[in-house]
Design a protein around this motif. Structure first.
Motif, PDB file in Angstrom:
ATOM      1  N   UNK A  34       0.823  -1.220   0.000  1.00 34.83           N
ATOM      2  CA  UNK A  34       0.000   0.000   0.000  1.00 34.83           C
ATOM      3  C   UNK A  34       0.853   1.265   0.000  1.00 34.83           C
ATOM      4  N   UNK A  35       2.194   1.082   0.081  1.00 36.83           N
ATOM      5  CA  UNK A  35       3.088   2.244   0.072  1.00 36.83           C
ATOM      6  C   UNK A  35       3.116   2.999   1.392  1.00 36.83           C
ATOM      7  N   UNK A  36       2.734   2.345   2.450  1.00 38.76           N
ATOM      8  CA  UNK A  36       2.713   3.011   3.759  1.00 38.76           C
ATOM      9  C   UNK A  36       3.520   2.219   4.795  1.00 38.76           C
ATOM     10  N   UNK A  37       4.576   1.555   4.333  1.00 35.31           N
ATOM     11  CA  UNK A  37       5.396   0.743   5.238  1.00 35.31           C
ATOM     12  C   UNK A  37       5.961   1.577   6.379  1.00 35.31           C
ATOM     13  N   UNK A  38       6.205   2.863   6.123  1.00 30.99           N
ATOM     14  CA  UNK A  38       6.776   3.732   7.161  1.00 30.99           C
ATOM     15  C   UNK A  38       5.798   3.948   8.322  1.00 30.99           C
ATOM     16  N   UNK A  39       4.524   3.655   8.111  1.00 30.66           N
ATOM     17  CA  UNK A  39       3.527   3.857   9.171  1.00 30.66           C
ATOM     18  C   UNK A  39       3.312   2.615  10.034  1.00 30.66           C
ATOM     19  N   UNK A  40       3.863   1.487   9.611  1.00 34.78           N
ATOM     20  CA  UNK A  40       3.677   0.234  10.347  1.00 34.78           C
ATOM     21  C   UNK A  40       4.655   0.138  11.521  1.00 34.78           C
ATOM     22  N   UNK A  41       4.107  -0.064  12.691  1.00 29.21           N
ATOM     23  CA  UNK A  41       4.919  -0.312  13.893  1.00 29.21           C
ATOM     24  C   UNK A  41       4.662  -1.757  14.307  1.00 29.21           C
ATOM     25  N   UNK A  42       5.736  -2.487  14.565  1.00 26.22           N
ATOM     26  CA  UNK A  42       5.584  -3.885  14.947  1.00 26.22           C
ATOM     27  C   UNK A  42       6.241  -4.149  16.294  1.00 26.22           C
ATOM     28  N   UNK A  43       5.770  -5.196  16.939  1.00 29.52           N
ATOM     29  CA  UNK A  43       6.346  -5.636  18.203  1.00 29.52           C
ATOM     30  C   UNK A  43       6.312  -7.159  18.199  1.00 29.52           C
TER      31      UNK A  43
END
Ligand code: FES
Length: 129
Positions: A19-28
């Motif tokens: 979706x071109x929004x990888x910079x908005x994904x936060x993972x834990x």
């Protein structure tokens, strides 16, 4: 925010990239440290677990964790994660030597708090259960 089983996270996280929004994904991610296997014959075949509060003595023949051995003997110690993270199974060891199955460390200190779910008896043990 994405958190959950590794397979689910691996399957879902590419959706943010697509979706071109990888910079908005936060993972834990949470994972237990790998267990250290003791070579066959290194652990005693039989150990006695003396339970101070209940007055019971449990003889075990397996090299499982103390939590597994106590449950097999009909005891119901408090527990939660069963992988050494939550400390719910914390128990006072009065005497004996235990092995931390995550780190492989041996501990022989008297009157120390141990986590039953990641501890394996290497000698007879006295617990305040
Ligand atoms: S059950 Fe969570 S640390 Fe043992």
């Amino acid at each position: 925010m994405l958190c959950g089983p590794a397979g689910m996270m691996d399957a879902l996280s590419p959706m943010w990239t697509e979706a071109g929004i990888a910079h908005r994904l936060k993972t834990e991610r949470f994972a237990a440290a790998p267990r250290v296997e003791v070579p066959a014959g290194a652990a005693p075949s039989k150990v006695k677990l003396a339970l101070v509060r209940s007055g019971r003595t449990v003889t075990t023949e397996r090299s499982e964790t103390l939590l597994e051995q106590l449950e097999r003997a009909g005891e119901r110690p408090a527990n939660g994660c069963r992988m050494g993270i939550c400390n719910t199974c914390l128990c006072r060891k009065r005497t004996g030597v235990v092995e931390n199955i995550v780190t492989g460390e041996l501990s022989s200190e008297p009157d120390e708090d141990i986590r039953l779910c990641v501890s394996r008896a290497r000698t007879d043990i006295e617990l305040t259960l």
